[in-house]
Scaffold this active site. Structure first.
Site, PDB file in Angstrom:
ATOM      1  N   LYS A  88       0.924  -1.046   0.114  1.00 22.05           N
ATOM      2  CA  LYS A  88      -0.077   0.048  -0.019  1.00 22.05           C
ATOM      3  C   LYS A  88       0.725   1.365   0.115  1.00 22.05           C
ATOM      4  O   LYS A  88       1.883   1.340   0.949  1.00 22.05           O
ATOM      5  CB  LYS A  88      -0.852   0.093   1.265  1.00 22.05           C
TER       6      LYS A  88
HETATM    7  C1  E4P Z   1      -8.674   0.057   3.463  1.00 21.14           C
HETATM    8  O1  E4P Z   1      -7.889  -0.839   2.918  1.00 21.14           O
HETATM    9  C2  E4P Z   1      -8.451   0.861   4.819  1.00 21.14           C
HETATM   10  O2  E4P Z   1      -7.483  -0.234   5.508  1.00 21.14           O
HETATM   11  C3  E4P Z   1      -9.527   0.946   5.659  1.00 21.14           C
HETATM   12  O3  E4P Z   1     -10.563   0.468   5.472  1.00 21.14           O
HETATM   13  C4  E4P Z   1      -9.630   2.571   6.325  1.00 21.14           C
HETATM   14  O4  E4P Z   1     -10.562   2.804   7.011  1.00 21.14           O
HETATM   15  P1  E4P Z   1     -10.986   3.884   7.839  1.00 21.14           P
HETATM   16  O5  E4P Z   1     -11.488   4.876   7.323  1.00 21.14           O
HETATM   17  O6  E4P Z   1     -11.668   3.191   9.057  1.00 21.14           O
HETATM   18  O7  E4P Z   1      -9.339   4.249   8.500  1.00 21.14           O
END
Ligand code: E4P
Length: 229
Positions: A88
């Protein structure tokens, strides 16, 4: 497709046993919340454990820096931990620095590393990440909704554009907040919704199903007691 947005080993084992595990997404915030400590060593151990359990399905692990050289080095290191780990990279830096698309292109093109471009709030950001060659483009649906926009509209636009230009990136929608998000975002055109374990659990259990199962068991008990008389 549904991925699990968690780095908790017991959750991943649970969904694997149920046969519904198709991938896992993590980020530094999730890992911290799930008790990962010990710096890169701790992240390495947890990531390898998750990747082994999830194999052959993909696992996203996020870099821990926004320094250009550091992102490339970490991406190379993290992706070497297991074949099914993708990396990522956020769409830009904490103050809108623009190095990240270059990093994404380099990782995909020159190092054959699959990238999940993350922290995106709009179809236009996702389109640029897709153009740079990102294998996955992650739209944070719950955060989009919290800003007062309906993320389904962004998903639909993105789906249409990626299909029209025959772009291969897979759309992941994350940041799930309600059970409804999962089906709603898949229906809008997401390839994958990555959902938190509590929401997956709520998808399974329905009060009326409970009542129905109780009726079946009650009546089965009556038949059993009849037979034995
Ligand atoms: C997606 O890959 C992220 O890890 C995650 O869904 C982020 O979500 P949040 O808005 O709860 O931090």
């Amino acid at each position: 497709m549904i991925f699990v947005d968690s780095s908790k080993i017991e959750e991943i084992i649970k969904y694997k046993k149920m046969g519904i595990l198709r991938g896992v997404t993590t980020n530094p915030t999730i890992m911290l919340k799930d008790g990962v400590t010990g710096g890169i060593k701790g992240i390495k151990k947890r990531s390898i454990d998750i990747a082994e359990l999830a194999s052959p399905y993909p696992v996203s692990v996020e870099v821990m820096t926004n320094d250009k050289k550091g992102m490339i080095e970490q991406a190379k290191e993290f992706s070497s931990w297991a074949d099914n780990i993708n990396i990522k990279i956020t769409i830009h830096g904490p103050n809108g620095e623009l190095d990240n698309l270059e990093v994404i292109k380099e990782l995909e093109n020159d190092h054959n590393i699959r990238v999940n471009t993350t922290a995106m709030m709009s179809a236009q950001q996702c389109l640029l990440a897709a153009l740079a060659g990102s294998t996955y483009v992650s739209l944070f649906g719950g955060r989009v909704n919290n800003m007062g926009y309906n993320c389904c509209a962004e998903i639909k636009k993105l789906r249409e554009i990626l299909d029209r230009f025959e772009m291969k990136s897979k759309i992941i929608v994350g940041s799930t907040r309600e059970v409804l998000n999962i089906i709603e975002w898949l229906e809008a055109g997401a390839d994958i919704v990555t959902a938190t374990p509590n929401l997956i659990e709520s998808m399974i259990v329905h009060p009326y199903s409970k009542e129905t199962v109780q009726m079946f068991l009650r009546d089965a008990e009556h038949i059993r007691s009849f037979l034995s008389k």
